[in-house]
Structures are given as structure tokens and as C-alpha cells.
Design a protein around this motif. Structure first.
Motif, PDB file in Angstrom:
ATOM      1  N   ALA A   1     -13.027  14.565  -7.779  1.00 16.58           N
ATOM      2  CA  ALA A   1     -12.109  15.532  -8.383  1.00 16.58           C
ATOM      3  C   ALA A   1     -10.772  15.517  -7.634  1.00 16.58           C
ATOM      4  O   ALA A   1      -9.695  15.619  -8.248  1.00 16.58           O
ATOM      5  N   GLN A   2     -10.833  15.358  -6.315  1.00 19.22           N
ATOM      6  CA  GLN A   2      -9.598  15.270  -5.523  1.00 19.22           C
ATOM      7  C   GLN A   2      -8.875  13.953  -5.808  1.00 19.22           C
ATOM      8  O   GLN A   2      -7.651  13.930  -5.982  1.00 19.22           O
TER       9      GLN A   2
ATOM     10  N   THR B   1       0.830  -1.197   0.000  1.00 21.82           N
ATOM     11  CA  THR B   1       0.000   0.000   0.000  1.00 21.82           C
ATOM     12  C   THR B   1       0.867   1.250   0.000  1.00 21.82           C
ATOM     13  O   THR B   1       1.786   1.385   0.806  1.00 21.82           O
ATOM     14  N   LEU B   2       0.559   2.164  -0.900  1.00 27.23           N
ATOM     15  CA  LEU B   2       1.282   3.428  -0.990  1.00 27.23           C
ATOM     16  C   LEU B   2       0.470   4.585  -0.436  1.00 27.23           C
ATOM     17  O   LEU B   2       1.008   5.515   0.145  1.00 27.23           O
ATOM     18  N   GLU B   3      -0.842   4.529  -0.651  1.00 27.11           N
ATOM     19  CA  GLU B   3      -1.682   5.645  -0.207  1.00 27.11           C
ATOM     20  C   GLU B   3      -3.119   5.184  -0.057  1.00 27.11           C
ATOM     21  O   GLU B   3      -3.626   4.407  -0.869  1.00 27.11           O
ATOM     22  N   LYS B   4      -3.776   5.703   0.990  1.00 27.88           N
ATOM     23  CA  LYS B   4      -5.202   5.470   1.197  1.00 27.88           C
ATOM     24  C   LYS B   4      -5.881   6.797   1.479  1.00 27.88           C
ATOM     25  O   LYS B   4      -5.362   7.626   2.230  1.00 27.88           O
ATOM     26  N   ARG B   5      -7.038   6.982   0.862  1.00 24.65           N
ATOM     27  CA  ARG B   5      -7.834   8.175   1.132  1.00 24.65           C
ATOM     28  C   ARG B   5      -9.298   7.765   1.241  1.00 24.65           C
ATOM     29  O   ARG B   5      -9.744   6.867   0.530  1.00 24.65           O
ATOM     30  N   GLY B   6     -10.026   8.435   2.111  1.00 26.24           N
ATOM     31  CA  GLY B   6     -11.445   8.146   2.254  1.00 26.24           C
ATOM     32  C   GLY B   6     -12.212   9.388   2.640  1.00 26.24           C
ATOM     33  O   GLY B   6     -11.680  10.295   3.285  1.00 26.24           O
TER      34      GLY B   6
ATOM     35  N   ARG C   1      -4.760  12.710  -7.913  1.00 22.62           N
ATOM     36  CA  ARG C   1      -3.719  11.753  -7.508  1.00 22.62           C
ATOM     37  C   ARG C   1      -3.562  10.622  -8.524  1.00 22.62           C
ATOM     38  O   ARG C   1      -2.480  10.028  -8.627  1.00 22.62           O
ATOM     39  N   LEU C   2      -4.614  10.329  -9.283  1.00 22.10           N
ATOM     40  CA  LEU C   2      -4.576   9.209 -10.229  1.00 22.10           C
ATOM     41  C   LEU C   2      -4.064   9.610 -11.610  1.00 22.10           C
ATOM     42  O   LEU C   2      -3.860   8.739 -12.461  1.00 22.10           O
ATOM     43  N   GLN C   3      -3.877  10.895 -11.842  1.00 23.74           N
ATOM     44  CA  GLN C   3      -3.466  11.355 -13.163  1.00 23.74           C
ATOM     45  C   GLN C   3      -2.195  10.652 -13.632  1.00 23.74           C
ATOM     46  O   GLN C   3      -1.237  10.492 -12.877  1.00 23.74           O
TER      47      GLN C   3
END
Length: 502
Positions: free
Chosen positions: A71-72, A38-43, A76-78
């Protein structure tokens, strides 16, 4: 041929976005020596289900909350490879009658396709995520995941699910339905528990017959209950009936859902905590659970492992297609002939139609099941096959994926229905029409079912005209195939399409 885009090592990472009924989550990871790091988690608590009205239309406020969150995430996925990013939507968007409006706006800001998954597919992915967090010690386990709009129940062993079910009850929908004015009373709580028990009657006998040796819960409600138990000293290890009763007794001390202030329950969880708690009580009492442990693994982790399987040794969708071939007695030899011809034609024009290489797999799957409707009746078998593909439980496939397969099979013979393409996301419609045309030609060319050898034609495109070149004199020697091709040209012409043979 148009070159396909290349991606930097950064974008070869994998990502899963889970558009839940209560929360949206994003997880970015990378494969490392057979594991996911895991590199990053957002919720973010979006509470999409709270925006559904009585007619199951999402409110503009709910749509905007979801779009703002995505949109946020999209920032990060770009730059990530689209083949390595999955975006799954669950119960709220399954139910929403205006989901297309949300999906179009979501895809615009996110930059990746949003796929709606069926309840049992959600359950499969949840189990996959949970299974990868557990010791591989054998024995059947029961997994329960209380979401915002649905609750999933799975019995499995190791990495294989043996029973999958999704029931229409969740922490957001139950809080909204049984505590509509926000007030908490013992009577309302009992009504919510009773309603959940009624839903559980659909699976009670079957699940208890299968049995299990361990009980595992995942996602927000169960995590919050376990944290409340530990933080308040009502227990030290997991959830038991006695500890659960302590949580309920404490929760009923509050007058409204906004007042709920239990140590261990985060503020953004409190407004929907009581609805999820009622469901969990019903689960414990109906299934006679004794001890439930919480697992960090859930839908997004399962989606990542499923993504790894697709790019590696196993894609569950291919297994599903094979199962349908067997179930509906498909002539696999004929399916393989059509598949090989279709793929060969596709590769010749892929650059001209600007198709990504992964679309070949949809053509492959459609060819393998294009005759499944024959098990029902020969007359209109393409229609029967499309119905089966659209409405069956097809593990690994999203709702949009099943619709694409159904449309390809529905239109592989007889009249073409371009208007049906409007059922697909806008991004798929143009390419889907080319896939239909290719599949139709592959079917016609193999109409003899190997009564004689059929050469692979050279195929090219002149604007929207599909041009096929067969060896000189071949059509003269096989007049029936020549007639079939002429009829096919007429059918495509009726749909505003043009085919030329030379």
C-alpha cells in the motif's frame, strides 16, 4: 476506437517491485543515455516465507504485512505507465497454495499486476542485474544470491547466462527449519550446513565442470556477511573461507537468533542471519570458493534492465518463443500466416473490447507456437502444446504469462473451455476469451496452409457477437472453408458465444 491513456513524462519512468520471501523492495529509475539512473529505492522486511505453515498456506498476519507494505509502495507508483512497471514475486508465493488470495489483495492496493516468476527466471534476472554492475572484462563468473526461500546460482559471461538454477533453501526457511525455537547451537548449525550441502549436490558436478574465474554474491545475506567481516576486522576485501569462519565462530557465541548482535549486521537482518550464514558456508565448502565479492545488482535491477530490453531492441520472451519453435519443429510459415491474420483481426476490434495494444504480443506469441504439440502427436495436439507451454522453463515469462499462453493454445481448436479462464487473474479473463476467439478464427481461415489465397475479413462486434464479412461469393467458391467456419460457429455457440458470417 477507444483512445488509450497517455502519460506525463513523470510516469514514463520505470519501476520494479521485488516481492521476496524475506524483504519487499521497490526501485524507481529512468533511462538516460543507455544507462539506468536510480531515482528512489525502498525496502521493508516483510518475511513472507515465515508466514508459511506446514501445508504451505500463508497466514493472515503474513498476508497483511505484505499488503501494508505494498500500500505504501503503491502511493509512490501512482500514475506510472503500467507497461513500465513490473512486480515480481518469488519463492514464498511460488510455494504458497493460497497465493491467489494474497495477489488479489496486493494488486488492489498496489494498482499493478503481480506476476509470480519461476526459479530459473529469477536467476536470469538476478544475473542481468549483477552483470550490469560488473566490469565487462570477459571470463565466466559464478553468481550466488541467497534469498529468503530460495538460493539462485548462475554461471555467465558478460551479459549472457550459461547455467541457471534455483535451489529450495533460503535464510528465512532455514532459520525457521533448523532453529525453530530460536536457539543457536553448533549441532543445529552443522545440520543446516549439511542440509544445504545435500541440496548443492544437484548442481555441484555440472557447475564445477563449467568452471568460473570470479565469484560474486548478491542480496541481503551476502551483503551482511561482507559488512560483518569488514566491520570486525576479519578481512578487508570480500569474503574468504577464513573470514567466513570468523563470522561463524562469533555467531555461535549467541544463545538465540534474537541475541545475534554482530557489528555490520543490521537489526532487521539478525533474526534470519544464522540460516543464511549456514547456506553460505555450505556453498563455499561444496563449490570450493576462495574469494567472493558483493554486488549491489540483484533481481530488481535485472528486472529494470529486462524492461528496458522489452521496450528497445530485445525482448528475451521473443527469443524464447523462437527457441521453442525450433525445438518442436514448428511450421513457421503457417505460424506466420495465422499470426498475421490474428493481428489484423485484433486491430479491427481492439477499441471495442478495450484491449491495450500490448495484448497483441500475446496473440502473436500464441500464434507462433499454436502447433508445437504436433511434435508429440497430431491427436489432441492443442492439449500437448498447452502442457508444454505451462510446464517448460520459458525464460522471460512469468507463471501467469505461461498460463495465458497455454490457455490460448489449449482453446485454439475443438471445444472451448471457458472454465479454464478462472486459472488466470480476474483482470485477464474477459480479454483472454476474445483472444481465444480471434486465434480460432485466424486458424480456421488459414486451414488450407496457403493452398489458396484467403482474403482478410472485416470484423466487428455487436454486443458479444463477433461478425465477419468476407467478399461476396467467396465462401461459395471455397466450400471447405465455409464448412470449417460453420463448424467453428457451432463450437463457439456451445460455449455460449456467437459468431455471424456475411
Amino acid at each position: 476506437m477507444t483512445e488509450q491513456p497517455s502519460y506525463e513524462p513523470e510516469s514514463l519512468r520505470i519501476a520494479a517491485v521485488d516481492l521476496g520471501s524475506n524483504s519487499f523492495h521497490m526501485m524507481i529509475a529512468e533511462e538516460f543515455q543507455g544507462e539506468i539512473r536510480t531515482l528512489e529505492k525502498r525496502g521493508e522486511k516483510v518475511q513472507l516465507a515465515a508466514g508459511l505453515d506446514n501445508q504451505n498456506y500463508l497466514s493472515e498476519d503474513a498476508i497483511q504485512r505484505g499488503v501494508d507494505c505494498l500500500a505504501q509502495f503503491g502511493q509512490r507508483l501512482q500514475g506510472m505507465n503500467p507497461d513500465r512497471v513490473v512486480v515480481f514475486a518469488t519463492n514464498a508465493l511460488r510455494a504458497a497454495r493460497n497465493r491467489r488470495a494474497f495477489i488479489d489483495r496486493a494488486e488492489e492496493v498496489l494498482g499493478y499486476p503481480v506476476e509470480v516468476i519461476a526459479g530459473r527466471e529469477e536467476a536470469r534476472l538476478i544475473y542481468l542485474g549483477v552483470a550490469h554492475t560488473q566490469a565487462d572484462d570477459g571470463g565466466q563468473r559464478l553468481v550466488v544470491d541467497i534469498g529468503g526461500g530460495s538460493t539462485e546460482f548462475i554461471i555467465g559471461e558478460r551479459f549472457e547466462a550459461k547455467a541457471l538454477e534455483s535451489l529450495h533453501m533460503g535464510c528465512v526457511s532455514y532459520t525457521k527449519r533448523y532453529f525453530p525455537d530460536g536457539k543457536i547451537t553448533a549441532k543445529q548449525f552443522r545440520q543446516a550446513v549439511s542440509a544445504a550441502k545435500q541440496e548443492l549436490l544437484n548442481i555441484k558436478a555440472h557447475y564445477r565442470h563449467l568452471g568460473w574465474q570470479s565469484e560474486i554474491g548478491s542480496s541481503g545475506t551476502i551483503r551482511a556477511v561482507e559488512q560483518a567481516i569488514v566491520s570486525n576486522g576479519w578481512g578487508t576485501d570480500g569474503i574468504t573461507p577464513e573470514a567466513l569462519k570468523s563470522v561463524v565462530d562469533h555467531c555461535l557465541l549467541y544463545d538465540t537468533v534474537d541475541d545475534v548482535d554482530i557489528e555490520g549486521v543490521k537489526p532487521d537482518r539478525r533474526q534470519v542471519f544464522v540460516g543464511g550464514l549456514a547456506i553460505l558456508v555450505a556453498v563455499f565448502e561444496t563449490l570450493d570458493l576462495k574469494h567472493m565479492r558483493y554486488s549491489d545488482g540483484a533481481l530488481r535491477e535485472g528486472a529494470l534492465w529486462d524492461l528496458v530490453g522489452r521496450s528497445g531492441h530485445e525482448d528475451v520472451r521473443t527469443r524464447t518463443i523462437a527457441s521453442m519453435q525450433e525445438r518442436f519443429y514448428v511450421d513457421t510459415a503457417q505460424a506466420e500466416r495465422v499470426e498475421q491474420t490474428a493481428l489484423a483481426l485484433f486491430q479491427q476490434i481492439r477499441g471495442d473490447i478495450h484491449a491495450r495494444a500490448e495484448l497483441a504480443q500475446w496473440l502473436r506469441w500464441a500464434a507462433r507456437v499454436h502447433e508445437i504439440g504436433l511434435s508429440i502427436a497430431h491427436s489432441g495436439f492443442h492439449k500437448h502444446g498447452a502442457y508444454l507451454l505451462q510446464h517448460s522453463d520459458m525464460l522471460g515469462f512469468t507463471r501467469q504469462g505461461q498460463m495465458l499462453l497455454a490457455i490460448l493454445v489449449r482453446n485454439h481448436r475443438r471445444k472451448i473451455h471457458p472454465e479454464e479462464l478462472e486459472l488466470l487473474p480476474t483482470r485477464q479473463q474477459g480479454i483472454a476469451l476474445w483472444l481465444i476467439r480471434i486465434l480460432r478464427l485466424a486458424t480456421v481461415l488459414n486451414h488450407s496452409r496457403e493452398a489458396y489465397d484467403v482474403p482478410l475479413p472485416e470484423v466487428s462486434i455487436a454486443q458479444d457477437t463477433l461478425c465477419l464479412a468476407l467478399p461476396e461469393g467467396w465462401l461459395d467458391n471455397f466450400p471447405l472453408t465455409a464448412q470449417d467456419l460453420e463448424e467453428e460457429a457451432d463450437l463457439q455457440k456451445s460455449a455460449g458465444l456467437k459468431v455471424e458470417f456475411r
